[in-house]
Design a protein around this motif. Structure first.
Motif, PDB file in Angstrom:
ATOM      1  N   LYS A   1       0.853  -1.195   0.000  1.00 17.93           N
ATOM      2  CA  LYS A   1       0.000   0.000   0.000  1.00 17.93           C
ATOM      3  C   LYS A   1       0.886   1.241   0.000  1.00 17.93           C
ATOM      4  O   LYS A   1       1.985   1.236   0.544  1.00 17.93           O
ATOM      5  CB  LYS A   1      -0.912   0.011   1.220  1.00 17.93           C
ATOM      6  CG  LYS A   1      -2.007  -1.068   1.176  1.00 17.93           C
ATOM      7  CD  LYS A   1      -2.971  -0.886   2.294  1.00 17.93           C
ATOM      8  CE  LYS A   1      -4.152  -1.836   2.273  1.00 17.93           C
ATOM      9  NZ  LYS A   1      -4.309  -2.739   1.181  1.00 17.93           N
TER      10      LYS A   1
ATOM     11  N   ARG B   1      -7.229   2.328  -6.613  1.00 17.15           N
ATOM     12  CA  ARG B   1      -8.209   2.348  -5.519  1.00 17.15           C
ATOM     13  C   ARG B   1      -7.907   1.291  -4.461  1.00 17.15           C
ATOM     14  O   ARG B   1      -8.257   1.445  -3.313  1.00 17.15           O
ATOM     15  CB  ARG B   1      -9.618   2.159  -6.075  1.00 17.15           C
ATOM     16  CG  ARG B   1     -10.107   3.365  -6.858  1.00 17.15           C
ATOM     17  CD  ARG B   1     -11.594   3.291  -7.161  1.00 17.15           C
ATOM     18  NE  ARG B   1     -12.062   4.552  -7.703  1.00 17.15           N
ATOM     19  CZ  ARG B   1     -12.090   4.838  -9.000  1.00 17.15           C
ATOM     20  NH1 ARG B   1     -11.676   3.942  -9.874  1.00 17.15           N
ATOM     21  NH2 ARG B   1     -12.519   6.011  -9.422  1.00 17.15           N
ATOM     22  N   ARG B   2      -7.256   0.228  -4.872  1.00 15.16           N
ATOM     23  CA  ARG B   2      -6.968  -0.845  -3.935  1.00 15.16           C
ATOM     24  C   ARG B   2      -5.690  -0.567  -3.135  1.00 15.16           C
ATOM     25  O   ARG B   2      -5.555  -1.032  -2.012  1.00 15.16           O
ATOM     26  CB  ARG B   2      -6.800  -2.152  -4.722  1.00 15.16           C
ATOM     27  CG  ARG B   2      -7.288  -3.389  -3.995  1.00 15.16           C
ATOM     28  CD  ARG B   2      -7.200  -4.594  -4.894  1.00 15.16           C
ATOM     29  NE  ARG B   2      -8.108  -4.498  -6.025  1.00 15.16           N
ATOM     30  CZ  ARG B   2      -7.929  -5.099  -7.188  1.00 15.16           C
ATOM     31  NH1 ARG B   2      -6.880  -5.839  -7.405  1.00 15.16           N
ATOM     32  NH2 ARG B   2      -8.815  -4.964  -8.158  1.00 15.16           N
TER      33      ARG B   2
ATOM     34  N   PHE C   1      -3.518   5.489  -1.213  1.00 15.69           N
ATOM     35  CA  PHE C   1      -4.309   6.239  -0.240  1.00 15.69           C
ATOM     36  C   PHE C   1      -3.737   7.652  -0.132  1.00 15.69           C
ATOM     37  O   PHE C   1      -2.567   7.880  -0.414  1.00 15.69           O
ATOM     38  CB  PHE C   1      -4.285   5.528   1.116  1.00 15.69           C
ATOM     39  CG  PHE C   1      -4.834   4.128   1.040  1.00 15.69           C
ATOM     40  CD1 PHE C   1      -6.139   3.854   1.401  1.00 15.69           C
ATOM     41  CD2 PHE C   1      -4.051   3.089   0.544  1.00 15.69           C
ATOM     42  CE1 PHE C   1      -6.654   2.573   1.293  1.00 15.69           C
ATOM     43  CE2 PHE C   1      -4.555   1.804   0.426  1.00 15.69           C
ATOM     44  CZ  PHE C   1      -5.862   1.547   0.802  1.00 15.69           C
TER      45      PHE C   1
ATOM     46  N   LEU D   1     -12.981   9.440  -5.934  1.00 17.19           N
ATOM     47  CA  LEU D   1     -12.063   8.812  -4.983  1.00 17.19           C
ATOM     48  C   LEU D   1     -12.709   8.929  -3.612  1.00 17.19           C
ATOM     49  O   LEU D   1     -12.795  10.015  -3.052  1.00 17.19           O
ATOM     50  CB  LEU D   1     -10.687   9.480  -4.993  1.00 17.19           C
ATOM     51  CG  LEU D   1      -9.639   8.719  -4.173  1.00 17.19           C
ATOM     52  CD1 LEU D   1      -9.227   7.434  -4.887  1.00 17.19           C
ATOM     53  CD2 LEU D   1      -8.416   9.572  -3.901  1.00 17.19           C
TER      54      LEU D   1
ATOM     55  N   ARG E   1     -12.773   5.559   1.540  1.00 13.03           N
ATOM     56  CA  ARG E   1     -11.913   4.411   1.831  1.00 13.03           C
ATOM     57  C   ARG E   1     -10.456   4.702   1.504  1.00 13.03           C
ATOM     58  O   ARG E   1      -9.548   4.105   2.077  1.00 13.03           O
ATOM     59  CB  ARG E   1     -12.401   3.206   1.022  1.00 13.03           C
ATOM     60  CG  ARG E   1     -11.746   1.931   1.429  1.00 13.03           C
ATOM     61  CD  ARG E   1     -12.118   0.779   0.526  1.00 13.03           C
ATOM     62  NE  ARG E   1     -11.059  -0.209   0.586  1.00 13.03           N
ATOM     63  CZ  ARG E   1      -9.970  -0.193  -0.151  1.00 13.03           C
ATOM     64  NH1 ARG E   1      -9.796   0.760  -1.031  1.00 13.03           N
ATOM     65  NH2 ARG E   1      -9.046  -1.122  -0.030  1.00 13.03           N
ATOM     66  N   ASN E   2     -10.208   5.610   0.563  1.00 15.92           N
ATOM     67  CA  ASN E   2      -8.839   5.911   0.152  1.00 15.92           C
ATOM     68  C   ASN E   2      -8.273   7.161   0.830  1.00 15.92           C
ATOM     69  O   ASN E   2      -7.209   7.633   0.441  1.00 15.92           O
ATOM     70  CB  ASN E   2      -8.777   6.094  -1.369  1.00 15.92           C
ATOM     71  CG  ASN E   2      -9.010   4.802  -2.107  1.00 15.92           C
ATOM     72  OD1 ASN E   2     -10.139   4.391  -2.303  1.00 15.92           O
ATOM     73  ND2 ASN E   2      -7.938   4.134  -2.486  1.00 15.92           N
TER      74      ASN E   2
ATOM     75  N   ASN F   1      -9.684   3.914   8.754  1.00 19.84           N
ATOM     76  CA  ASN F   1      -8.567   3.736   7.830  1.00 19.84           C
ATOM     77  C   ASN F   1      -7.231   3.732   8.559  1.00 19.84           C
ATOM     78  O   ASN F   1      -6.320   2.975   8.218  1.00 19.84           O
ATOM     79  CB  ASN F   1      -8.587   4.829   6.764  1.00 19.84           C
ATOM     80  CG  ASN F   1      -9.721   4.648   5.776  1.00 19.84           C
ATOM     81  OD1 ASN F   1     -10.321   3.571   5.703  1.00 19.84           O
ATOM     82  ND2 ASN F   1     -10.038   5.681   5.018  1.00 19.84           N
TER      83      ASN F   1
END
Lengths: 603, 388
Positions: free
Chosen positions: A464, A531-532, A535, A551, A554-555, A589
């Motif tokens: 990530k 998106r996965r 962030f 966006l 979650r990000n 998050n």
């Protein structure tokens, strides 16, 4: 290559091949991290083995001279100590297992499972993904209930697809076992026969006779029949899993509704990036905690206020040593209150292998994130394969990457790296300095675009990246451009190719197929990887918030950015969010990304 | 396969104009037209393997003949997509023939188009000096003729060599008199010749006085003179970087302070990047900079909105941010006949991207802004009722 004539034994599984059918047998009842690793290797080999016509998993069977598995011990059950692992390790083991299962699910050839006796959750997962499941009458699936502290992986998702949420709820919360006949009625088991291995040949031959395209189409249609796609469900599962693991680790459940975590706060180290060193205003654990209390912040990821400019140093031991010294200092500082203070360490990526070692060293000491330079060197962009060891170490350590303002490598002739150097004129250039300042975020964009288009996140699905301090508004265009360029020019994906290195007249316009690089799966686009895996940490950005449909929360992580020299006062909060969005951005998050305790700590 | 029947030109309820379309230069454009003294070094077609390509100067590869004619390829799968050979020419587009060109506009439902080169501006990275200026003049004469066949529907963009600012100014005046609607300048000029230099004031002033916009288009970068282009999807996906830097340079150095009526367009880069750029320019300018070139009370984003406009093909974020960017600054283009083109699905794509956008804003973005900026008098009169 999976073993041919004689069985190969690796960890808790062994394999053999007969008539180009690969058989994989669980020889230990418990699926622990080592077995997962072993399965990962075996399945990875299968993916590359075009000669294999099919694959069969055996659980609970007794084979070739090996000690029989205990008949009353479910085979293929997850090691309960996974719940006792640190949250990062537990999630990592489960993530790896899910990756193995997903790989099996996508194998372009028939898959079958043969089951006998008590079967654990991994056996159930295999039954749910296989094209054919044959069971003996004494098969009972043992599904770990919530009291064990972890959900049964993505089997719940798959189970719901099979049986609907109502029956899945009954199984998960109330029954926790599924006898063979019940499994047959639910469609999880296809055949129940006294000796499953004897029925295997005939049943499998039907599948083998199907055209591969027909088999894949059938699978695709079945997969897409559900209301939620796999990636969405998987992300949801991982977030839920992380919360559960943390709840267990802390002996409590649920997150305090008012907990607020900052993805970026700044501390002053007792030494700066300059050669003179020394800073009389160095922070300690107590001073940082006091500042957080004053700002009403529950916990924070800490970055240096006075060390980033070290990235302007030339390559060499001095840089490595300085960053390492900072890492030791910030790890020690955060150890003073590890539930509230999470350290981001700084990496010298000039030597990716050494950087990988530093990742492992600091992760073991409690690091929560790792900073890499916004831009390394002109010839060493982040799509270069040289960084693979570093990505692996970060993935395995569960550390997210941070791309932060002020960390470009400013070295010699590369004083303004990449193509922006073309905009500079000789001598003092105030206009350019302003332009560079305004466009510095382009390097963060360049970094993630390079990683996405070269398939880094495909090869490292646990990796990530968090982009700190550049706002949100750059992201929608980046997402759009990524997909548009890939859609129009997929053949140009891959490492940069100087056209004069190609032969033929087409060099300047067309990339021959042999140079083609990473190709996304048919159902994926580059923006899916963004998106996965990418962030953004910001304090507030009303224009970015206006486009949350592009966006989403979650990000996004909230970053209070309490610089030591900033005026005392409440940090900026993101405006325009619903309560649910705010909880995601300011709490959930950060809990998932950095390992804060979800129950929060009173300020 | 592409349906070659004309589309309903008013399918959206108003006429659509493209602010970014392309001609494809005939193979013999320069060899048959350029001044004799440049004949030996002008772009000329040579054959290499199975391909024809232009080389220029000392046999520098400039472009492959016809390869840009790929409209529709992105929408094809399977064998139809593979029909795009390495030589391009997916379909015998109307790129050499103005009558065929307007027919293809009809197929795409587009009333009029501003035409950029496909290959001439590749010369920016290949040669400089008198040869480049001659290549530009030759192209300009040809494209003016091309558009002259349908002056109400086709508008030409001239190409300028800004290496000699006085000559570029003269060429701008000449071509505007002959009917061009705008002029192409490099995104970034030769090294050391950045647009903040006062030498360009003459050109900026002429453009102001003539009322023609100057245009920076994807692919026109003179600062990479002599470099072989790199096939690099990462660079393609971040290709707005240079135009952002050039526009930032012009704003921060006071070009638009000195020339408040100058309009500069960033063409085919999309538009939503501008929101972040404006944010960052304002942030930087509010900080401790050593020199300030904007009038008191004015921010960089004010000048961006006043002096800069943007063309895009597909940019949903820009539509959602249209009031931040400024509706008058957003111009749609179909990029026909290039690979990124929305042809022949422009109406369908516009309808998708304009969802939720008021009709008033939609008709400006998809047509009226281009009509006003580049002047489509004939078609404007014909559609006067619709435009009103």
């Amino acid at each position: 290559m999976v073993g041919h004539d004689r069985p190969g034994i690796d960890g808790g599984a062994r394999s053999w091949r007969r008539n180009d059918i690969v058989h994989i047998e669980f020889i230990e009842a418990v699926v622990n991290s080592a077995v997962v690793e072993s399965l990962s290797v075996l399945v990875g080999d299968l993916a590359d083995d075009a000669s294999a016509r099919g694959v069969v998993f055996h659980l609970g069977c007794v084979r070739g001279g090996l000690e029989p598995v205990g008949r009353f011990e479910p085979v293929g059950r997850l090691d309960p100590t996974i719940a006792d692992l640190a949250p990062g390790d537990g999630l990592k083991a489960l993530t790896r297992l899910e990756k193995v299962l997903a790989a099996v699910e996508r194998l372009p050839r028939p898959t079958a499972v043969v089951l006998e006796g008590p079967i654990g959750s991994v056996g159930l997962e295999l039954a749910l993904i296989a094209d054919l499941t044959i069971a003996s009458p004494d098969v009972v699936f043992y599904v770990p209930g919530p009291e064990r502290g972890f959900l049964p992986g993505m089997s719940l998702y798959r189970l719901v697809r099979y049986v609907g949420p109502g029956i899945a709820r009954q199984i998960l919360l109330h029954r926790t076992t599924i006898p063979a006949q019940h499994a047959r009625r639910l469609g999880i088991v296809d055949r129940i026969v006294p000796v499953p291995t004897e029925a295997l040949g005939a049943e499998l031959s039907r599948l083998l006779s199907l055209p591969p395209a027909a088999l894949n189409l059938a699978r695709q249609m079945l997969t897409e029949a559900g209301p939620m796609n796999y990636a969405e469900a998987y992300d949801s599962y991982k977030a839920a899993q992380f919360h559960v693991l943390h709840s267990l680790a802390d002996g409590s459940t649920g997150a305090a509704p008012d907990a607020q975590y900052s993805a970026a706060e700044y501390v002053t180290a007792p030494f700066g990036a300059g050669p003179d060193g020394g800073d009389d205003n160095a922070d300690d654990s107590a001073s940082v905690v006091r500042r957080l209390d004053d700002a009403g912040i529950t916990g924070a990821v800490l970055y240096p206020a006075n060390v980033f400019r070290a990235y302007g140093r030339p390559p060499g031991a001095d840089l490595t040593a300085l960053l390492s010294r900072y890492n030791d200092w910030v790890l020690g500082l955060c150890a003073g209150d590890e539930k509230r203070l999470r350290p981001a360490v700084l990496l010298d990526v000039d030597d990716p292998v050494a950087a990988a070692s530093e990742v492992r060293r600091t992760a073991a000491a409690g690091a929560a994130a790792a900073v890499i330079p916004l831009f390394p060197h002109n010839e060493q962009r982040y799509d270069s394969p040289r960084y693979a060891p570093l990505w692996s170490a970060l993935e395995q350590s569960g550390l997210p990457i941070t791309l932060h303002r002020g960390t470009c490598r400013h070295v010699g002739a590369d004083a303004r790296p990449f193509d922006l150097a073309l905009h500079r004129v000789e001598g003092s250039d105030d206009v350019f300095d302003q332009v560079f300042d305004a466009l510095e975020g382009s390097y963060a964009r360049l970094a993630v675009v390079a990683m996405i288009l070269s398939g880094v996140f495909d090869r490292h699905p646990g990796l990530k990246v968090v982009i700190v301090d550049f706002g949100l508004a750059w992201a929608p265009y980046t997402l759009m451009r990524l997909d548009e360029q890939y859609e129009v020019r997929p053949e140009r994906a891959g490492p940069p190719v100087e056209t004069n290195a190609l032969s033929g007249a087409l060099a300047s316009h067309w990339l021959p197929s042999e140079h083609a690089g990473f190709q996304f799966a048919d159902d994926e686009r580059p923006s899916d990887h963004f998106r996965r895996h990418v962030f953004v940490a910001v304090d507030d950005d009303p224009l970015g918030v206006a486009l949350l449909d592009i966006l989403g929360p979650r990000n996004i992580l909230w970053a209070g950015q309490l610089r030591p020299d900033a005026a005392v006062g409440p940090p900026r909060r993101m405006q325009g969010l619903t309560a649910e969005e705010r909880a995601t951005v300011e709490r959930r998050n950060a809990v998932c990304m950095y390992g804060f305790a979800p129950n929060g700590v009173a300020g | 396969m592409i349906d070659s029947r004309p589309a309903d030109r008013l399918a959206l309820g108003f006429p659509v104009y493209s602010a970014d379309s392309h001609v494809i230069e005939p193979p013999d454009l320069w060899s048959s037209r350029i001044e004799r003294r440049f004949a030996d070094r002008a772009p000329r077609v040579v054959r290499s393997e199975d391909t024809e390509l232009w080389v220029v100067g000392d046999n520098v590869r400039m472009a492959v003949v016809g390869i840009q004619a790929q409209a529709g390829r992105r929408y094809e799968t399977g064998p139809d997509r593979e029909k795009i050979t390495k030589r391009g020419f997916y379909r015998d587009f109307g790129v050499f023939d103005p009558d065929r060109y307007v027919h293809d506009l009809d197929v795409d439902g587009v009333a009029g188009a501003l035409l950029f080169p496909s290959n001439a501006h590749q010369a920016y990275r290949c040669v400089a000096g008198d040869l480049l200026a001659a290549i530009a003049r030759t192209y300009n004469d040809w494209v003016i003729e091309f558009c002259g066949a349908h002056p109400d529907r086709l508008k030409a963009v001239a190409m300028l060599d800004v290496g000699d600012v006085a000559a570029a100014t003269t060429e701008l005046e000449r071509t505007v008199a002959a009917g061009v609607a705008g002029a192409l300048i490099p995104i970034l000029p030769l090294p050391g010749r950045r647009y903040d230099q006062r030498a360009y004031d003459r050109l900026w002033r002429a453009a102001e006085e003539l009322g023609v916009p100057l245009l920076m288009h994807v692919g026109g970068n003179q600062a990479v003179l002599g470099r072989e282009p790199t096939i690099d999807l990462v660079r393609h996906a971040t290709k707005d970087l240079h135009v952002q830097a050039s526009l930032a340079t012009m704003i921060l150095s006071g070009v638009f302070t000195r020339h408040p009526r100058l309009r500069v367009g960033a063409v085919e880069f999309g538009a939503s990047w501008s929101v972040y750029l404006m944010q960052q320019l304002d942030r930087v300018y509010a900080g401790p900079v050593r020199s300030r070139s904007l009038p008191p009370g004015e921010q960089p984003s004010d000048q961006f909105r006043r002096n800069v406009f943007l063309s895009f093909q597909e940019d949903r974020a820009a539509m959602l941010w249209r009031h931040v960017i400024g509706v008058p600054n957003l111009l749609w283009g179909n990029d026909y006949p290039h690979a990124e083109s929305t042809f022949p699905r422009s109406i369908e794509i516009l309808r998708r991207d304009l969802e939720g956008v008021s009709t008033k804003d939609a008709r400006r973005i998809a047509g009226e802004n281009a009509v006003e900026m580049f002047g489509f008098p004939g078609i404007a009169a014909r559609h006067g009722r619709e435009l009103s």
